[in-house]
Design a protein around this motif. Structure first.
Motif, PDB file in Angstrom:
ATOM      1  N   ASN A 136       0.803  -1.055   0.042  1.00  0.00           N
ATOM      2  CA  ASN A 136      -0.011  -0.143  -0.113  1.00  0.00           C
ATOM      3  C   ASN A 136       0.849   1.126  -0.033  1.00  0.00           C
ATOM      4  O   ASN A 136       0.526   2.343  -0.581  1.00  0.00           O
ATOM      5  CB  ASN A 136      -0.937  -0.146   1.160  1.00  0.00           C
ATOM      6  CG  ASN A 136      -2.012  -1.053   1.206  1.00  0.00           C
ATOM      7  OD1 ASN A 136      -2.319  -1.660   0.166  1.00  0.00           O
ATOM      8  ND2 ASN A 136      -2.397  -1.598   2.210  1.00  0.00           N
ATOM      9  N   GLN A 137       1.929   1.162   0.737  1.00  0.00           N
ATOM     10  CA  GLN A 137       2.901   2.402   0.665  1.00  0.00           C
ATOM     11  C   GLN A 137       3.395   2.736  -0.501  1.00  0.00           C
ATOM     12  O   GLN A 137       3.575   3.847  -0.899  1.00  0.00           O
ATOM     13  CB  GLN A 137       3.962   1.860   1.719  1.00  0.00           C
ATOM     14  CG  GLN A 137       5.191   3.217   1.973  1.00  0.00           C
ATOM     15  CD  GLN A 137       6.226   2.833   2.753  1.00  0.00           C
ATOM     16  OE1 GLN A 137       6.163   1.707   3.500  1.00  0.00           O
ATOM     17  NE2 GLN A 137       7.400   3.428   2.731  1.00  0.00           N
ATOM     18  N   TYR A 138       3.649   1.696  -1.348  1.00  0.00           N
ATOM     19  CA  TYR A 138       4.108   2.048  -2.698  1.00  0.00           C
ATOM     20  C   TYR A 138       3.366   1.774  -3.911  1.00  0.00           C
ATOM     21  O   TYR A 138       4.094   1.859  -5.012  1.00  0.00           O
ATOM     22  CB  TYR A 138       5.411   1.114  -2.918  1.00  0.00           C
ATOM     23  CG  TYR A 138       6.501   1.264  -1.960  1.00  0.00           C
ATOM     24  CD1 TYR A 138       7.435   2.321  -1.971  1.00  0.00           C
ATOM     25  CD2 TYR A 138       6.938   0.499  -0.880  1.00  0.00           C
ATOM     26  CE1 TYR A 138       8.417   2.704  -1.178  1.00  0.00           C
ATOM     27  CE2 TYR A 138       8.002   0.690   0.078  1.00  0.00           C
ATOM     28  CZ  TYR A 138       8.877   1.810  -0.073  1.00  0.00           C
ATOM     29  OH  TYR A 138       9.556   2.045   0.735  1.00  0.00           O
ATOM     30  N   GLY A 139       2.071   1.506  -3.731  1.00  0.00           N
ATOM     31  CA  GLY A 139       0.926   1.498  -4.608  1.00  0.00           C
ATOM     32  C   GLY A 139       1.363   0.197  -5.513  1.00  0.00           C
ATOM     33  O   GLY A 139       0.702   0.147  -6.576  1.00  0.00           O
ATOM     34  N   LEU A 140       1.726  -0.781  -4.983  1.00  0.00           N
ATOM     35  CA  LEU A 140       1.576  -2.264  -5.631  1.00  0.00           C
ATOM     36  C   LEU A 140       0.454  -2.903  -5.318  1.00  0.00           C
ATOM     37  O   LEU A 140      -0.211  -2.742  -4.250  1.00  0.00           O
ATOM     38  CB  LEU A 140       2.853  -2.921  -4.890  1.00  0.00           C
ATOM     39  CG  LEU A 140       4.226  -2.419  -4.896  1.00  0.00           C
ATOM     40  CD1 LEU A 140       5.546  -3.022  -4.262  1.00  0.00           C
ATOM     41  CD2 LEU A 140       4.613  -1.914  -6.408  1.00  0.00           C
TER      42      LEU A 140
END
Length: 267
Positions: free
Chosen positions: A36-40
């Protein structure tokens, strides 16, 4: 006649990245947080028979934990399916689907083969069980789209994902075509090897890249099916998109969006 190519993912990009993780261990919590932090976007294959056990996620948290990602089947009890009678294959997959679908409130249409193993009998059975794709553990090392979604070989295990991501981002193609980086593994391996920083390194390489579509396994399959359902006129100057999702194609040198349910004149 117009030159038409199926070489676009959503938004007209040529590259996609997906993650795939098995077993539903408690370390999925940290993994999902990093994603979620990196938009994966990831697909998480769960054994419903192990939910609520020690070191596994709970039934209560499944829907919220994996929100924005995909929950997929990994069978109820994680057997060697290719060593099982057909009746057990059916039960292991269908009962897992039923349990998971009741938790997440959407159809579960994918599978990760337990132990990465299968046989022709099992593969032939999957469509009748509502399974649209199934991931193996064969690392094919490349970025080509699969020729058989029921034998979907990932690019690499996550211990190689940073170097593959660097190569993938830098990938230049003489002729545009769809390229997929498919990463798989188990979240407990990050804990066992104390290398959670690999996820941060992956994020630093790919996060926010506008040339990459970040998708779940099911989203990729659904999109590719929609592409194949396009209905062209005999001269390829009109196309009907009968599906419920927009798709993109290349027409000559231009990227063209084909809205869901509409007929588009191409030229």
């Amino acid at each position: 006649m117009l030159r038409i190519r199926f070489d676009c993912f959503p938004g007209g990009v040529h590259k996609a990245l997906t993650l795939s993780y098995d077993d539903g261990r408690i370390h999925d919590r940290r993994l999902v947080e990093k994603c979620n932090q990196y938009g994966l976007k990831g697909t998480f294959h769960l054994n419903s028979g192990r939910l609520d056990e020690e070191d596994f996620v709970t039934r209560e948290e499944v829907a919220s934990l994996y929100q924005g990602h995909e929950v997929s089947t990994h069978t109820v009890n994680h057997p060697f399916l290719e060593q099982s009678p057909v009746e057990q294959m059916v039960t292991e997959i269908m009962e897992d689907r039923k349990t998971l679908e009741a938790l997440v409130n959407y159809p579960v249409r994918g599978l990760s083969y337990p132990f990465g193993t299968s046989n022709d009998q099992l593969v032939a059975l999957l469509p009748s069980l509502g399974i649209e794709y199934a991931r193996t553990a064969v690392r094919q090392g490349g970025y080509d789209m699969p020729t058989d979604f029921l034998r979907w070989h990932p690019t690499c295990h996550h211990h190689q994902m940073v170097e593959h991501a660097q190569r993938f981002v830098a990938l230049k193609q003489r002729h545009t075509k769809l390229a997929l980086l498919y990463i798989y593994g188990h979240s407990y391996e990050f804990a066992n090897n104390d290398n959670w920083e690999l996820l941060d390194q992956l994020g630093e390489v790919v996060a926010g890249n506008p040339q990459i579509w970040f998708a779940t396994n099911a989203e990729i399959v659904s999109y590719m099916r929609a592409l194949q359902q396009l209905r062209f006129s005999a001269d390829c100057r009109m196309v009907h998109n009968p599906t419920a999702q927009n798709v993109w194609i290349r027409v000559e040198a231009d990227t063209v969006e084909l809205p869901a349910g509409q007929i588009t004149v191409l030229g």
